[in-house]
Enzyme design. Structure first.
Site, PDB file in Angstrom:
ATOM      1  N   ARG A 190     -10.445 -11.426   1.720  1.00  0.00           N
ATOM      2  CA  ARG A 190     -11.300 -12.466   1.138  1.00  0.00           C
ATOM      3  C   ARG A 190     -10.631 -13.841   1.211  1.00  0.00           C
ATOM      4  O   ARG A 190     -11.312 -14.863   1.235  1.00  0.00           O
ATOM      5  CB  ARG A 190     -11.668 -12.073  -0.302  1.00  0.00           C
ATOM      6  CG  ARG A 190     -10.486 -11.902  -1.219  1.00  0.00           C
ATOM      7  CD  ARG A 190     -10.824 -11.070  -2.460  1.00  0.00           C
ATOM      8  NE  ARG A 190     -10.999  -9.648  -2.120  1.00  0.00           N
ATOM      9  CZ  ARG A 190     -11.356  -8.703  -2.981  1.00  0.00           C
ATOM     10  NH1 ARG A 190     -11.600  -9.009  -4.239  1.00  0.00           N
ATOM     11  NH2 ARG A 190     -11.487  -7.448  -2.599  1.00  0.00           N
TER      12      ARG A 190
ATOM     13  N   LYS B  36       0.832  -1.200   0.000  1.00  0.00           N
ATOM     14  CA  LYS B  36       0.000   0.000   0.000  1.00  0.00           C
ATOM     15  C   LYS B  36       0.869   1.254   0.000  1.00  0.00           C
ATOM     16  O   LYS B  36       1.976   1.222   0.518  1.00  0.00           O
ATOM     17  CB  LYS B  36      -0.868   0.031   1.269  1.00  0.00           C
ATOM     18  CG  LYS B  36      -1.993  -0.965   1.285  1.00  0.00           C
ATOM     19  CD  LYS B  36      -2.807  -0.833   2.571  1.00  0.00           C
ATOM     20  CE  LYS B  36      -3.933  -1.839   2.623  1.00  0.00           C
ATOM     21  NZ  LYS B  36      -4.965  -1.663   1.592  1.00  0.00           N
TER      22      LYS B  36
HETATM   23  N1  BES Z   1      -8.130  -3.691   4.350  1.00  0.00           N
HETATM   24  C1  BES Z   1      -8.322  -3.251   3.036  1.00  0.00           C
HETATM   25  C2  BES Z   1      -9.616  -2.475   2.846  1.00  0.00           C
HETATM   26  C3  BES Z   1      -9.782  -1.193   3.601  1.00  0.00           C
HETATM   27  C4  BES Z   1      -9.535   0.015   2.981  1.00  0.00           C
HETATM   28  C5  BES Z   1     -10.235  -1.189   4.890  1.00  0.00           C
HETATM   29  C6  BES Z   1      -9.711   1.193   3.665  1.00  0.00           C
HETATM   30  C7  BES Z   1     -10.430  -0.007   5.588  1.00  0.00           C
HETATM   31  C8  BES Z   1     -10.164   1.181   4.970  1.00  0.00           C
HETATM   32  C9  BES Z   1      -8.348  -4.429   2.074  1.00  0.00           C
HETATM   33  O1  BES Z   1      -7.564  -5.508   2.430  1.00  0.00           O
HETATM   34  C10 BES Z   1      -7.818  -3.948   0.760  1.00  0.00           C
HETATM   35  O2  BES Z   1      -6.662  -3.656   0.682  1.00  0.00           O
HETATM   36  N2  BES Z   1      -8.700  -3.884  -0.233  1.00  0.00           N
HETATM   37  C11 BES Z   1      -8.350  -3.460  -1.534  1.00  0.00           C
HETATM   38  C12 BES Z   1      -8.913  -4.493  -2.489  1.00  0.00           C
HETATM   39  C13 BES Z   1      -8.295  -4.472  -3.849  1.00  0.00           C
HETATM   40  C14 BES Z   1      -6.837  -4.805  -3.793  1.00  0.00           C
HETATM   41  C15 BES Z   1      -9.042  -5.473  -4.716  1.00  0.00           C
HETATM   42  C16 BES Z   1      -8.939  -2.095  -1.766  1.00  0.00           C
HETATM   43  O3  BES Z   1     -10.013  -1.795  -1.238  1.00  0.00           O
HETATM   44  O4  BES Z   1      -8.311  -1.300  -2.446  1.00  0.00           O
HETATM   45 MN    MN Z   2      -5.566  -5.361   1.754  1.00  0.00          MN
END
Ligand code: BES
Ligand code: MN
Ligand code: ZN
Length: 512
Positions: free
Chosen positions: A363, A289
């Site tokens: 997931r 990230k």
């Molecule tokens: N933990 C994150 C989602 C999240 C984002 C939670 C902001 C709380 C606040 C999740 O694991 C993630 O990284 N999701 C990605 C999915 C994508 C890679 C398909 C996202 O939302 O960008």
């Molecule tokens: Mn994630």
């Protein structure tokens, strides 16, 4: 080195609950308060009625005069403090707007009460607004007060020295009944929400999967009819949970699967199962990230925390059903041993997953957690709860969690429970195109899809692990798990979102 690190973490872990005691609450028969510090409800446009009006008379009109001077309109959630009005040393006027009508209104009233009197050092008498349609108003208001007074404090420091705030005495027509209800139901909810908040607030240098498991074991110690089982990484691997294992394999702190079983129903009755995403920190892994806001990902285990919190609430109030929380715990780190995009993992069900992004890890852990829960318990309802996608916040903002299910009757049930508990849900689509977007050439499915809506893709992925015979609901709480500014019943920080919703859902499954 390794040994030293383990010891240091263990020592810190002992210091964990730096949490202040809940603000004490009591109940007394409703009558005009004779003096001292009081909280009074004020209606729309500053209207005084009932005991508020009686108190104003005792103060020779000083309260009504102050309302007029300040232009206080009695809006719900707003308050005005006065000091020295007739026999009263301090008065907090709390707006009820059109009047407290729902349990949520009463919780807000209690929360505003607790926050507005947090600096008051003497006992406080609280007049509770009449909400004729809500049984046990005083108990619900007291619960709101304790939720609103929650304070995680500064990590590792003792609670601030100095005199604590005075206890809150809520007035009720039948004080004994209010106390009974609070001691059974209200206190149970506060305990469940507080556990979820404590776990979610804890920094991730402390909060490893194993630490979470240990905290959950400790939280349920001595709670009747509960069994907690912890599976370590070897057990997870042996059970074939390749998705959960793979998600955690880049971390020096291995994954855990925790099951909290509560038996309050008939022997052999199928339980309801809450399966929570428990990523104790989400760096994104090799699909790392960006820096800004990455710190927030210490709350990526909020779903798991709420599933444990909900079962604590059910157990504490002696709910007449069987329930289980399954916490799928892992830390998502980039490392020489981490999974890569393009890798293929085999989940417990045998379904294989091609990794598109190691940041779509929630997931993965849910797939194995949900499958394991179904294999182990054959639940009459399975719910996954997860901070799964940023996209859900784009769709719904900070007011609703996303609800996904194929079952219209279940959707209705959850939407209603959302209204009743104040933890609101909005149903989002699960279109077959979102599933088609995850078609893989080398595996049964990819863990992401292009061009399809993000929250729905996540939901459809998880749904692939729900057996056709399992009534199933998925909740995406990514935009609800952390409160950025703070409100009456949720101070800034971890929310514990889902505990009150699940408590409400459980009521619909209980033996009457
Ligand atoms: N933990 C994150 C989602 C999240 C984002 C939670 C902001 C709380 C606040 C999740 O694991 C993630 O990284 N999701 C990605 C999915 C994508 C890679 C398909 C996202 O939302 O960008
Ligand atoms: Mn994630
Ligand atoms: Zn995540």
């Amino acid at each position: 080195m390794k040994h030293w690190m383990t010891t240091a973490v263990a020592a810190l872990a002992l210091a964990m609950p730096a949490i202040a005691e809940a603000r004490p609450v009591e109940f007394e028969r409703a009558a005009r308060p004779a003096g001292g510090a009081v909280v009074l409800p004020v209606g729309k446009d500053g209207a005084l009625s009932g005991l508020s009006q009686d108190a104003d008379k005792a103060a020779k009109g000083a309260i009504a005069a102050a309302i007029a001077t300040a232009g206080f309109k009695g809006e719900a959630g707003k308050s005005l403090a006065l000091y020295g009005a007739g026999p009263y040393s301090a008065v907090l006027l709390v707006g009820t707007g059109e009047g407290a009508k729902s349990a949520q209104d009463l919780k807000t009233y209690g929360g505003v009460t607790a926050q507005g009197t947090s600096g008051w050092k003497t006992p406080v008498i609280v007049v509770v607004p009449d909400a004729a349609d809500v049984a046990q108003d005083a108990s619900v208001a007291a619960m709101g007060a304790q939720l609103g007074a929650y304070n995680f404090g500064k990590w590792g420091k003792p609670a601030e020295a100095g005199e604590p705030a005075g206890g809150l005495t809520f007035l009720a027509k039948d004080a004994a009944a209010a106390k009974r209800t609070f001691d059974r139901d209200g206190a149970a909810v506060v305990a469940g929400v507080s556990l979820a908040r404590d776990l979610t607030s804890t920094p991730s240098n402390i909060k490893s999967p194993d630490w979470m498991a240990q905290q959950v074991v400790a939280a349920f110690e001595g709670v009747p009819n509960v069994t907690v089982t912890v599976m370590d990484e070897a057990a997870i691997e042996a059970a074939g949970m390749g998705a959960l294992y793979g998600t955690g394999q880049g971390s020096a702190r291995p994954p855990r699967l925790v099951a909290v079983e509560y038996k309050g129903g008939k022997a052999g009755e199928a339980p309801i199962a809450f399966v929570g995403k428990g990523i104790t920190f989400d760096t994104g892994g090799i699909s790392i990230k960006p820096g800004p806001n990455m710190w927030r990902m210490r709350m990526d285990m909020a779903g798991a925390a709420s599933s444990a919190g909900a079962v604590l609430t059910l157990a504490k109030r002696g709910a007449k059903l069987n329930a289980v929380a399954v916490l799928a715990l892992a830390e998502n780190m980039p490392d020489g041993n981490a999974i890569r995009p393009g890798d293929v993992l085999t989940s417990m069900s045998g379904k294989t997953i091609e990794i598109m992004s190691t940041d779509a890890e929630g997931r993965l852990v849910l797939a194995d957690g949900l499958w394991w829960a179904q294999e182990t318990y054959k639940p009459q309802l399975a719910v996954t709860i997860a901070t799964l996608t940023g996209a859900v916040g784009g769709a719904l903002g900070p007011d609703y969690a996303g609800l996904f299910t194929k079952d219209d009757a279940l959707a209705e049930r959850f939407l209603k429970a959302g209204e009743a508990s104040g933890e609101m849900l909005w149903r989002l689509p699960i279109h077959k195109n979102s599933l088609a977007a995850m078609k893989s050439d080398v595996a049964d499915i990819k863990n992401g899809g292009e061009g399809a809506p993000g929250a729905s893709v996540g939901a459809l992925f998880v749904m692939e692990w729900a057996k056709p015979e399992t009534p199933f609901v998925h909740l995406d709480i990514a935009s609800m798990a952390w409160e950025n500014s703070g409100n009456a019943t949720t101070p800034k920080g971890a929310v514990g979102y889902g505990v009150q919703l699940f408590d409400e859902i459980a009521r619909g499954y209980e033996a009457k």
